[in-house]
Design an enzyme around this catalytic site. Structure first.
Site, PDB file in Angstrom:
ATOM      1  CG  HIS A 121      -2.191   0.973   0.970  1.00 57.74           C
ATOM      2  ND1 HIS A 121      -3.456   0.208   1.159  1.00 57.74           N
ATOM      3  CD2 HIS A 121      -2.517   2.248   0.685  1.00 57.74           C
ATOM      4  CE1 HIS A 121      -4.366   1.259   1.105  1.00 57.74           C
ATOM      5  NE2 HIS A 121      -3.553   2.286   0.834  1.00 57.74           N
ATOM      6  CG  ASN A 298      -9.876   0.069  -3.054  1.00 58.63           C
ATOM      7  OD1 ASN A 298     -10.189  -1.205  -2.717  1.00 58.63           O
ATOM      8  ND2 ASN A 298      -8.542   0.444  -3.221  1.00 58.63           N
ATOM      9  CE1 TYR A 300     -12.961   5.988  -0.473  1.00 59.11           C
ATOM     10  CE2 TYR A 300     -11.615   4.760  -2.119  1.00 59.11           C
ATOM     11  CZ  TYR A 300     -11.877   4.987  -0.969  1.00 59.11           C
ATOM     12  OH  TYR A 300     -11.108   4.302   0.183  1.00 59.11           O
TER      13      TYR A 300
END
Ligand code: IFM
Length: 451
Positions: A121, A298, A300
């Protein structure tokens, strides 16, 4: 009223990453990462914020795991800091670094929380950056060595692994836009980095499976929904390119379709591929496309895109719809559409949302509460989208809220707050927000009846 009951065994999780929460950057033999260097370079992060202390999680992990238990989390996604394990990127293993993650995993298991370990990450050891970083092919080999070391040490207790988080950010945000470490602005380097990050995933999967037979492994891609500003062919062409650049470049390669030919053509026409994809060597695409045990992504927001003079010169249009503190439009429909697409077009057999969440700066009240209604609304809307997708047959099996704690939001420093738990950085006190209580109720009921 929407009935929000999820399938039995649905994995309710929350996520964090090492550099964003751990602090303790000099503790127990940890080496330096590109984010230590970047955040300490003047002008790179807001107000010069760094992850030196962050949420002090390295020393407070037991308190944080206790909060996870209070929340009723079924799973926790954290990342392992490569420079804690291999301070110079390769070679000598730093045992105290491994021991920290062993202690963390033991604490999680003691509370019946399933660990999901992400191996990368964004905290590349500086020694590897100085040897060329992600634009260099050898970085993928170094990642595989590191993955093997961690899987060997933790593989008896950690069964779920994510190799690489958000290869779009690793490559384009960091090597072309220059907003993240190492802060380069170089298209050919970014494209090479994108391939090597995916190659690292493929090689890393092999290393993890060899060291920890039976482990379940995947990658976490990040998707941004692309919507044309109008139905004109030019705007649709811009949205095609945007979707190809952000989403299909990675998704198609992982799904075994290779790099999308239209985007290769766009990059070539723009002069971004002077070596004509020479970084792709025989066997690479097969490695990258080796089946994952689960497909994680992911989500958003979306962008609305309008034509520029060329597809790669698209313009982002900002509709006046509600946004979070990041300025990201709230667009749950995009999540629904992406889930359907993964199912119908890519036939992904098992899908996990490895991050979804919202930044809001609701204050801590005098009596220790944070009334973060915006976050609750965001979560509710996105979970309704998940539920709709499941009802339509999408094999979505888990949802990880980003993030458990307020934390170091990269170039934004501590000026953004995504957490279910408010962190007072001056005292390191944790305060569960209203969204924590809402999520706790949702987890306990495996959804919300009449939600
Ligand atoms: O904080 C980040 C995380 O590290 C990666 N995904 C997006 C989050 C919010 O920007």
């Amino acid at each position: 009223m929407t009935n929000l009951l999820f399938p039995d065994g649905f994995i309710w999780g929350a996520a964090t990453s090492a550099y964003q929460i751990e602090g303790a950057v000099h503790a127990d033999g940890r080496g330096a990462s590109i984010w230590d260097r970047f955040s300490h370079t003047p002008g790179k992060t807001r107000d010069g914020h760094t992850g030196d202390v962050a949420c002090d999680h390295y020393y407070r992990y037991l308190e944080d795991v206790a909060l996870m238990a209070k929340l009723g989390l079924k799973a926790y996604r954290f990342s392992v800091a490569w420079p804690r394990i291999l301070p110079h990127g390769r070679g000598a293993v730093n045992q105290p670094g491994l021991d920290f993650y062993k202690r963390l995993v033991e604490a999680l298991l003691a509370h019946d929380i399933t660990p999901y370990a992400t191996l990368y990450h964004w905290d590349l050891p500086v020694a590897l950056q100085d040897a060329g970083g992600w634009p260099q092919r050898d970085t993928a080999a170094a990642f595989a060595e590191y993955a093997g070391v961690v899987a060997e040490a933790l593989g008896d207790r950690v069964r779920h692994w994510i190799t690489i988080n958000e290869p779009w950010c690793i490559s384009f945000l960091s090597h072309q836009l220059g907003e993240h470490a190492p802060g380069m602005q170089d298209w050919p380097a970014a494209l090479a980095a994108s391939h090597h990050a995916l190659l690292a995933h493929g090689m890393g999967m092999q290393a993890i499976r060899a060291a920890a037979p039976g482990a379940e492994v995947g990658i976490a891609l990040n998707f941004t929904a692309a919507v044309p500003a109008s139905n004109t062919p030019a705007d649709r062409e811009a949205a095609r390119h945007f979707d190809g650049h952000y989403n299909r470049w990675f998704l198609d390669a992982v799904a075994g379709h290779g790099y999308p030919a239209d985007i290769v053509a766009d990059y070539s026409a723009a002069g971004y591929l002077p070596d004509n994809m020479a970084f792709v060597q025989p066997g690479d695409l097969a490695l990258i496309a080796a089946p994952n045990d689960f497909f994680a992504f992911n989500y958003y927001t979306r962008e609305v895109v309008a034509a520029g003079s060329q597809p790669w010169n698209y313009q982002v249009v900002r509709p006046t719809t509600p946004r979070t503190e990041m300025g990201w439009e709230i667009y749950p429909e995009g999540l629904y559409k992406i889930l359907l697409r993964l199912h119908s077009h890519y036939a992904m057999p098992r899908i996990i949302i490895s991050e979804n969440g919202a930044s809001y700066l609701d204050p801590l009240s005098a009596d220790g509460h944070v009334h973060d209604h915006g976050r609750i609304a965001y979560m509710r809307q996105h979970l309704v989208a998940c539920h709709r997708a499941i009802s339509a047959g999408v094999p979505l099996t888990g949802f990880f809220y980003w993030s458990l704690l307020d934390n170091f939001e990269w170039a934004f420093g501590y000026h953004q707050r995504f957490g279910l738990i408010h962190v007072d950085y001056a005292t390191q006190q944790r305060y569960p927000k209203d969204s924590f209580l809402w999520y706790r109720e949702l987890i306990a009921g495996n959804g919300l009846a009449g939600g």
